[in-house]
Design an enzyme around this catalytic site. Sequence first.
Site, PDB file in Angstrom:
ATOM      1  N   GLY A  88      -3.085   5.078 -13.020  1.00 31.14           N
ATOM      2  CA  GLY A  88      -3.923   5.379 -11.961  1.00 31.14           C
ATOM      3  C   GLY A  88      -3.289   6.059 -10.504  1.00 31.14           C
ATOM      4  O   GLY A  88      -4.051   6.269  -9.666  1.00 31.14           O
TER       5      GLY A  88
ATOM      6  N   GLY B 277     -14.535  -3.846 -17.636  1.00 34.13           N
ATOM      7  CA  GLY B 277     -14.491  -4.582 -16.418  1.00 34.13           C
ATOM      8  C   GLY B 277     -15.678  -3.981 -15.679  1.00 34.13           C
ATOM      9  O   GLY B 277     -16.404  -2.985 -15.842  1.00 34.13           O
TER      10      GLY B 277
ATOM     11  N   GLY C 212     -15.461  -4.412  -8.638  1.00 38.39           N
ATOM     12  CA  GLY C 212     -15.529  -3.525  -7.398  1.00 38.39           C
ATOM     13  C   GLY C 212     -15.160  -2.101  -8.260  1.00 38.39           C
ATOM     14  O   GLY C 212     -15.680  -0.953  -7.810  1.00 38.39           O
TER      15      GLY C 212
ATOM     16  N   ASN D  84     -13.869   3.256   1.101  1.00 39.96           N
ATOM     17  CA  ASN D  84     -12.707   2.887   1.191  1.00 39.96           C
ATOM     18  C   ASN D  84     -12.234   3.884   2.452  1.00 39.96           C
ATOM     19  O   ASN D  84     -11.037   4.166   2.917  1.00 39.96           O
ATOM     20  CB  ASN D  84     -11.924   3.299  -0.031  1.00 39.96           C
ATOM     21  CG  ASN D  84     -12.155   4.989  -0.246  1.00 39.96           C
ATOM     22  OD1 ASN D  84     -12.979   5.550   0.093  1.00 39.96           O
ATOM     23  ND2 ASN D  84     -11.191   5.443  -1.184  1.00 39.96           N
TER      24      ASN D  84
ATOM     25  N   SER E 110       0.871  -1.071   0.076  1.00 42.68           N
ATOM     26  CA  SER E 110      -0.030  -0.111   0.105  1.00 42.68           C
ATOM     27  C   SER E 110       0.698   1.132   0.102  1.00 42.68           C
ATOM     28  O   SER E 110       1.777   1.332   0.631  1.00 42.68           O
ATOM     29  CB  SER E 110      -0.982   0.149   1.114  1.00 42.68           C
ATOM     30  OG  SER E 110      -1.605   1.276   1.324  1.00 42.68           O
TER      31      SER E 110
ATOM     32  N   SER F 211      -0.496   4.234   0.554  1.00 42.64           N
ATOM     33  CA  SER F 211      -1.269   5.248   1.404  1.00 42.64           C
ATOM     34  C   SER F 211      -0.637   5.518   2.502  1.00 42.64           C
ATOM     35  O   SER F 211      -0.762   6.909   2.694  1.00 42.64           O
ATOM     36  CB  SER F 211      -2.843   4.575   1.821  1.00 42.64           C
ATOM     37  OG  SER F 211      -3.477   4.293   0.686  1.00 42.64           O
TER      38      SER F 211
ATOM     39  N   LYS G  32     -13.721  -3.509   1.246  1.00 41.82           N
ATOM     40  CA  LYS G  32     -14.560  -2.549   1.126  1.00 41.82           C
ATOM     41  C   LYS G  32     -16.145  -2.753   1.309  1.00 41.82           C
ATOM     42  O   LYS G  32     -16.679  -1.710   1.785  1.00 41.82           O
ATOM     43  CB  LYS G  32     -14.351  -1.914  -0.251  1.00 41.82           C
ATOM     44  CG  LYS G  32     -12.897  -1.225  -0.397  1.00 41.82           C
ATOM     45  CD  LYS G  32     -12.695  -0.654  -1.885  1.00 41.82           C
ATOM     46  CE  LYS G  32     -11.180   0.049  -2.159  1.00 41.82           C
ATOM     47  NZ  LYS G  32     -11.150   0.675  -3.305  1.00 41.82           N
TER      48      LYS G  32
HETATM   49  P1  ATR Z   1     -11.868  -5.153  -8.587  1.00 43.23           P
HETATM   50  O1  ATR Z   1     -12.504  -5.138  -7.257  1.00 43.23           O
HETATM   51  O2  ATR Z   1     -10.434  -4.823  -8.861  1.00 43.23           O
HETATM   52  O3  ATR Z   1     -12.531  -4.477  -9.739  1.00 43.23           O
HETATM   53  P2  ATR Z   1     -12.760  -7.868  -9.180  1.00 43.23           P
HETATM   54  O4  ATR Z   1     -14.170  -7.360  -8.586  1.00 43.23           O
HETATM   55  O5  ATR Z   1     -11.955  -9.237  -9.156  1.00 43.23           O
HETATM   56  O6  ATR Z   1     -11.625  -6.700  -8.911  1.00 43.23           O
HETATM   57  O7  ATR Z   1     -12.951  -7.418 -10.714  1.00 43.23           O
HETATM   58  C1  ATR Z   1     -11.717  -7.692 -11.498  1.00 43.23           C
HETATM   59  C2  ATR Z   1     -12.388  -7.331 -13.069  1.00 43.23           C
HETATM   60  O8  ATR Z   1     -11.160  -7.439 -14.024  1.00 43.23           O
HETATM   61  C3  ATR Z   1     -13.484  -8.005 -13.502  1.00 43.23           C
HETATM   62  O9  ATR Z   1     -14.278  -7.124 -14.534  1.00 43.23           O
HETATM   63  C4  ATR Z   1     -12.822  -9.185 -14.547  1.00 43.23           C
HETATM   64  O10 ATR Z   1     -13.734  -9.765 -15.311  1.00 43.23           O
HETATM   65  P3  ATR Z   1     -14.392 -10.944 -14.924  1.00 43.23           P
HETATM   66  O11 ATR Z   1     -15.590 -10.363 -14.397  1.00 43.23           O
HETATM   67  O12 ATR Z   1     -14.983 -11.537 -16.212  1.00 43.23           O
HETATM   68  O13 ATR Z   1     -13.701 -11.680 -14.074  1.00 43.23           O
HETATM   69  C5  ATR Z   1     -11.691  -8.538 -15.043  1.00 43.23           C
HETATM   70  N1  ATR Z   1     -10.535  -9.401 -15.439  1.00 43.23           N
HETATM   71  C6  ATR Z   1      -9.660 -10.027 -14.543  1.00 43.23           C
HETATM   72  N2  ATR Z   1      -8.769 -10.466 -15.263  1.00 43.23           N
HETATM   73  C7  ATR Z   1      -9.274 -10.466 -16.736  1.00 43.23           C
HETATM   74  C8  ATR Z   1      -8.811 -10.914 -17.929  1.00 43.23           C
HETATM   75  N3  ATR Z   1      -7.503 -11.697 -17.959  1.00 43.23           N
HETATM   76  N4  ATR Z   1      -9.403 -10.540 -19.227  1.00 43.23           N
HETATM   77  C9  ATR Z   1     -10.514  -9.818 -18.949  1.00 43.23           C
HETATM   78  N5  ATR Z   1     -10.938  -9.352 -17.869  1.00 43.23           N
HETATM   79  C10 ATR Z   1     -10.439  -9.722 -16.637  1.00 43.23           C
END
Ligand code: ATR
Length: 282
Positions: free
Chosen positions: A247, A129, A132, A87, A15, A17, A66
Site C-alpha cells: 500500500g 476486512g 475503517g 483524512n 507517519s 506523511s 478520522k
Molecule cells: P482499520 O481502520 O485499519 O480498518 P479496524 O477498524 O480496527 O482498523 O479494522 C481492522 C480489520 O482487520 C477488521 O476487519 C478486523 O476484523 P474484525 O472486524 O473481525 O475485528 C480485521 N482483523 C484484525 N485482525 C485480524 C485477524 N487476526 N484475522 C482476520 N481479520 C483481522
Amino acid sequence: MTDHYAVVGKPIAHSKSPLIHRLFAQQTDQDLEYRAELGDSVNFEEQVSKWFALGLRGLNVTLPFKERALALASKKTARALLAGAANTLRLDQNAGGLEADNTDGIGLMRDLQERLGFAIQDKRILVLGAGGATRGILGPLLEAGPARLVITNRTEERAITLVQAMQTAMNATALTFNSQAQLAQHNEGFDLVINATSTSLSGDVPEVPDCIWASHTMAYDLAYTPSGETSFLVFAQSHGVKNCADGLGMLVEQAAEAFYWWRGVAPDTSAVLKQTRILLAA
Ligand code: ATR
C-alpha cells in the site's frame, strides 16, 4: 510566506506523511512546512481548532481520529461522507469553518488503475476486512464498475452491516457479503484480492479458503513495508500469485490528492514513490 501543514494521529511517530509532503513541496517548489502532531484522545477537537486558529493551512488525520475529523467539519465532500471518515481538513474560505475530505479511496484507485494498470471495470474483486480502511475504499471501488465486489470479515456482522449501508448509499448491486463458507464455494479465483484487515501490521494473515486464488489474481495489501513485501503478499505468493503490490503507492497517492486539494498543484507521484521507498529502506 511559508504555509504550515501537519498530520495528526496517535501514535504518530511512524507517519510517513511529513516525508512525502516535503518531497512533494521540493518537487513542485511550494513554500511550506509539514509537521507531525501527536493527537490528544480527550481534547482532539480543541487541538485542531487551536492549530487552525494559529494559521495552519491544512491537516491530515490518521488513526484513530478520522471519524472525529469528519464530525468536526461544517462542510464535507461526498466521498468523505460516504467513507464516514476524513483524512484531510482545510479551512472553508467562505464559511470560516472546516472542510473535510477523504482521499484514501481515490489514492487506492490511482495506484491500482493508473500506476499498476489494473482496470477495475467488470472484474471480480474480494475485499478482506470490514473496518475503517474498507469503508474508505468501497465507494471509489464501486464507482469503477466491478462485475462483483465481495466483502468478507472475521466478524461477519460487521461486514453485513457495512455492505447494507453501502448498498443503501450507492444502490450497489455488485456488492455482496460472503461468509467463510460461501467464499469457499467459489469455483474460480478472484481477479483482485485486497487485504484491508490490519493483519499485516502484526505479521499475521486473515483466514481465507484456497479457492480465492488463481494464477492471474492480483493481491493488494493496504499495509506497506520498505521492501514492498508484507505477510499477506508472501501468503498470496505461496498460493501462486505473481502480481502483488503493497500500500505504499496508495499512501503516496492519497497524500498527492490532499496536496492538490490544499495547493492546487499535482505532484509527480511516481518519482516520490521511488524516493520514499529508497528513504524507508535506508
Ligand atoms: P482499520 O481502520 O485499519 O480498518 P479496524 O477498524 O480496527 O482498523 O479494522 C481492522 C480489520 O482487520 C477488521 O476487519 C478486523 O476484523 P474484525 O472486524 O473481525 O475485528 C480485521 N482483523 C484484525 N485482525 C485480524 C485477524 N487476526 N484475522 C482476520 N481479520 C483481522
